[in-house]
Write a protein that holds these residues in place. Structure first.
Motif, PDB file in Angstrom:
ATOM      1  N   MET A  94       0.824  -1.187   0.000  1.00  0.00           N
ATOM      2  CA  MET A  94       0.000   0.000   0.000  1.00  0.00           C
ATOM      3  C   MET A  94       0.873   1.257   0.000  1.00  0.00           C
ATOM      4  SD  MET A  94      -2.991   0.971   2.577  1.00  0.00           S
ATOM      5  CE  MET A  94      -4.417   1.665   1.865  1.00  0.00           C
ATOM      6  N   PHE A  95       1.971   1.214   0.762  1.00  0.00           N
ATOM      7  CA  PHE A  95       2.868   2.357   0.805  1.00  0.00           C
ATOM      8  C   PHE A  95       3.453   2.650  -0.576  1.00  0.00           C
ATOM      9  CE2 PHE A  95       7.200   3.995   1.239  1.00  0.00           C
ATOM     10  CZ  PHE A  95       6.908   5.210   1.843  1.00  0.00           C
ATOM     11  N   ASP A  96       3.742   1.597  -1.330  1.00  0.00           N
ATOM     12  CA  ASP A  96       4.304   1.782  -2.672  1.00  0.00           C
ATOM     13  C   ASP A  96       3.333   2.516  -3.581  1.00  0.00           C
ATOM     14  OD1 ASP A  96       6.628   0.488  -1.961  1.00  0.00           O
ATOM     15  OD2 ASP A  96       5.896  -1.469  -2.617  1.00  0.00           O
ATOM     16  N   GLU A  97       2.050   2.202  -3.464  1.00  0.00           N
ATOM     17  CA  GLU A  97       1.051   2.883  -4.295  1.00  0.00           C
ATOM     18  C   GLU A  97       0.978   4.369  -3.957  1.00  0.00           C
ATOM     19  OE1 GLU A  97      -2.712   0.943  -4.035  1.00  0.00           O
ATOM     20  OE2 GLU A  97      -1.813  -1.023  -4.354  1.00  0.00           O
ATOM     21  N   HIS A  98       1.029   4.681  -2.670  1.00  0.00           N
ATOM     22  CA  HIS A  98       0.991   6.082  -2.262  1.00  0.00           C
ATOM     23  C   HIS A  98       2.254   6.818  -2.715  1.00  0.00           C
ATOM     24  CE1 HIS A  98      -2.666   5.842   0.047  1.00  0.00           C
ATOM     25  NE2 HIS A  98      -2.223   4.742   0.639  1.00  0.00           N
ATOM     26  N   ALA A  99       3.390   6.158  -2.640  1.00  0.00           N
ATOM     27  CA  ALA A  99       4.644   6.779  -3.074  1.00  0.00           C
ATOM     28  C   ALA A  99       4.625   7.051  -4.571  1.00  0.00           C
ATOM     29  CB  ALA A  99       5.828   5.887  -2.704  1.00  0.00           C
ATOM     30  N   ARG A 100       4.059   6.114  -5.342  1.00  0.00           N
ATOM     31  CA  ARG A 100       3.981   6.327  -6.793  1.00  0.00           C
ATOM     32  C   ARG A 100       3.087   7.504  -7.119  1.00  0.00           C
ATOM     33  NH1 ARG A 100       3.288   0.349  -7.974  1.00  0.00           N
ATOM     34  NH2 ARG A 100       1.117   0.910  -7.842  1.00  0.00           N
ATOM     35  N   VAL A 101       1.932   7.573  -6.491  1.00  0.00           N
ATOM     36  CA  VAL A 101       1.010   8.678  -6.758  1.00  0.00           C
ATOM     37  C   VAL A 101       1.644  10.002  -6.346  1.00  0.00           C
ATOM     38  CG1 VAL A 101      -1.200   9.687  -6.076  1.00  0.00           C
ATOM     39  CG2 VAL A 101      -1.054   7.265  -6.637  1.00  0.00           C
ATOM     40  N   LEU A 102       2.367  10.017  -5.251  1.00  0.00           N
ATOM     41  CA  LEU A 102       3.035  11.236  -4.812  1.00  0.00           C
ATOM     42  C   LEU A 102       4.106  11.676  -5.811  1.00  0.00           C
ATOM     43  CD1 LEU A 102       3.142  13.314  -2.601  1.00  0.00           C
ATOM     44  CD2 LEU A 102       4.781  11.865  -1.394  1.00  0.00           C
ATOM     45  N   ARG A 103       4.828  10.724  -6.399  1.00  0.00           N
ATOM     46  CA  ARG A 103       5.821  11.078  -7.430  1.00  0.00           C
ATOM     47  C   ARG A 103       5.141  11.704  -8.644  1.00  0.00           C
ATOM     48  NH1 ARG A 103       8.332   5.902  -6.909  1.00  0.00           N
ATOM     49  NH2 ARG A 103       7.361   5.402  -8.891  1.00  0.00           N
ATOM     50  N   TYR A 104       4.041  11.109  -9.087  1.00  0.00           N
ATOM     51  CA  TYR A 104       3.316  11.686 -10.228  1.00  0.00           C
ATOM     52  C   TYR A 104       2.856  13.096  -9.903  1.00  0.00           C
ATOM     53  CZ  TYR A 104       2.550   6.685 -11.284  1.00  0.00           C
ATOM     54  OH  TYR A 104       2.690   5.358 -11.498  1.00  0.00           O
ATOM     55  N   TYR A 105       2.293  13.258  -8.726  1.00  0.00           N
ATOM     56  CA  TYR A 105       1.762  14.550  -8.317  1.00  0.00           C
ATOM     57  C   TYR A 105       2.871  15.604  -8.227  1.00  0.00           C
ATOM     58  CZ  TYR A 105      -0.618  18.092  -5.586  1.00  0.00           C
ATOM     59  OH  TYR A 105      -1.130  19.274  -5.159  1.00  0.00           O
ATOM     60  N   CYS A 106       4.016  15.222  -7.707  1.00  0.00           N
ATOM     61  CA  CYS A 106       5.133  16.173  -7.582  1.00  0.00           C
ATOM     62  C   CYS A 106       5.612  16.648  -8.948  1.00  0.00           C
ATOM     63  CB  CYS A 106       6.281  15.551  -6.802  1.00  0.00           C
ATOM     64  SG  CYS A 106       5.958  15.391  -5.053  1.00  0.00           S
ATOM     65  N   TRP A 107       5.808  15.728  -9.874  1.00  0.00           N
ATOM     66  CA  TRP A 107       6.253  16.131 -11.215  1.00  0.00           C
ATOM     67  C   TRP A 107       5.198  16.988 -11.904  1.00  0.00           C
ATOM     68  CZ3 TRP A 107      10.970  16.408 -12.553  1.00  0.00           C
ATOM     69  CH2 TRP A 107      11.903  15.463 -12.144  1.00  0.00           C
ATOM     70  N   PHE A 108       3.937  16.579 -11.801  1.00  0.00           N
ATOM     71  CA  PHE A 108       2.860  17.311 -12.453  1.00  0.00           C
ATOM     72  C   PHE A 108       2.729  18.722 -11.886  1.00  0.00           C
ATOM     73  CE2 PHE A 108      -1.674  18.394 -12.954  1.00  0.00           C
ATOM     74  CZ  PHE A 108      -1.754  18.313 -14.324  1.00  0.00           C
ATOM     75  N   SER A 109       2.772  18.847 -10.568  1.00  0.00           N
ATOM     76  CA  SER A 109       2.624  20.170  -9.956  1.00  0.00           C
ATOM     77  C   SER A 109       3.838  21.051 -10.233  1.00  0.00           C
ATOM     78  CB  SER A 109       2.368  20.050  -8.461  1.00  0.00           C
ATOM     79  OG  SER A 109       3.453  19.421  -7.825  1.00  0.00           O
ATOM     80  N   ALA A 110       5.031  20.478 -10.313  1.00  0.00           N
ATOM     81  CA  ALA A 110       6.210  21.277 -10.654  1.00  0.00           C
ATOM     82  C   ALA A 110       6.071  21.865 -12.053  1.00  0.00           C
ATOM     83  CB  ALA A 110       7.475  20.420 -10.559  1.00  0.00           C
ATOM     84  N   GLY A 111       5.536  21.082 -12.974  1.00  0.00           N
ATOM     85  CA  GLY A 111       5.300  21.591 -14.322  1.00  0.00           C
ATOM     86  C   GLY A 111       4.259  22.692 -14.344  1.00  0.00           C
ATOM     87  N   LEU A 112       3.226  22.553 -13.525  1.00  0.00           N
ATOM     88  CA  LEU A 112       2.199  23.596 -13.486  1.00  0.00           C
ATOM     89  C   LEU A 112       2.705  24.877 -12.842  1.00  0.00           C
ATOM     90  CD1 LEU A 112      -1.070  21.662 -12.620  1.00  0.00           C
ATOM     91  CD2 LEU A 112      -0.294  22.511 -14.821  1.00  0.00           C
ATOM     92  N   VAL A 113       3.590  24.774 -11.861  1.00  0.00           N
ATOM     93  CA  VAL A 113       4.156  25.970 -11.231  1.00  0.00           C
ATOM     94  C   VAL A 113       4.969  26.754 -12.251  1.00  0.00           C
ATOM     95  CG1 VAL A 113       5.872  26.747  -9.552  1.00  0.00           C
ATOM     96  CG2 VAL A 113       4.126  25.131  -8.875  1.00  0.00           C
ATOM     97  N   ALA A 114       5.808  26.066 -13.024  1.00  0.00           N
ATOM     98  CA  ALA A 114       6.598  26.755 -14.046  1.00  0.00           C
ATOM     99  C   ALA A 114       5.695  27.404 -15.091  1.00  0.00           C
ATOM    100  CB  ALA A 114       7.561  25.776 -14.715  1.00  0.00           C
ATOM    101  N   LEU A 115       4.662  26.711 -15.497  1.00  0.00           N
ATOM    102  CA  LEU A 115       3.717  27.271 -16.460  1.00  0.00           C
ATOM    103  C   LEU A 115       2.966  28.457 -15.857  1.00  0.00           C
ATOM    104  CD1 LEU A 115       2.543  26.905 -19.292  1.00  0.00           C
ATOM    105  CD2 LEU A 115       0.819  25.414 -18.278  1.00  0.00           C
TER     106      LEU A 115
END
Length: 69
Positions: free
Chosen positions: A1-22
């Protein structure tokens, strides 16, 4: 279960970093002083790379999931 949360957090971090730059580019375009074209281009490149990393993480995890099943 922890692995699933870690994966989603990685996706969210990359996605939000891209939105901040935009977001910096969009806010710069709305200001009266404008934004330097070189800075806007650099931020757009950073945004694109962040979104590409989010997609690559997602895709690699899907490939790993399909190989496990």
């Amino acid at each position: 279960m922890f692995d699933e949360h870690a994966r989603v957090l990685r996706y969210y971090c990359w996605f939000s970093a891209g939105l901040v730059a935009l977001g910096f580019v969009i806010e710069g375009l709305k200001s009266p002083a404008g934004v330097e074209p070189a800075a806007a281009f650099l931020l757009l490149v950073i945004s694109g790379l962040c979104e590409a990393m989010a997609f690559a993480e997602w895709r690699s995890d899907r490939v790993l999931e399909s190989r496990r099943s």
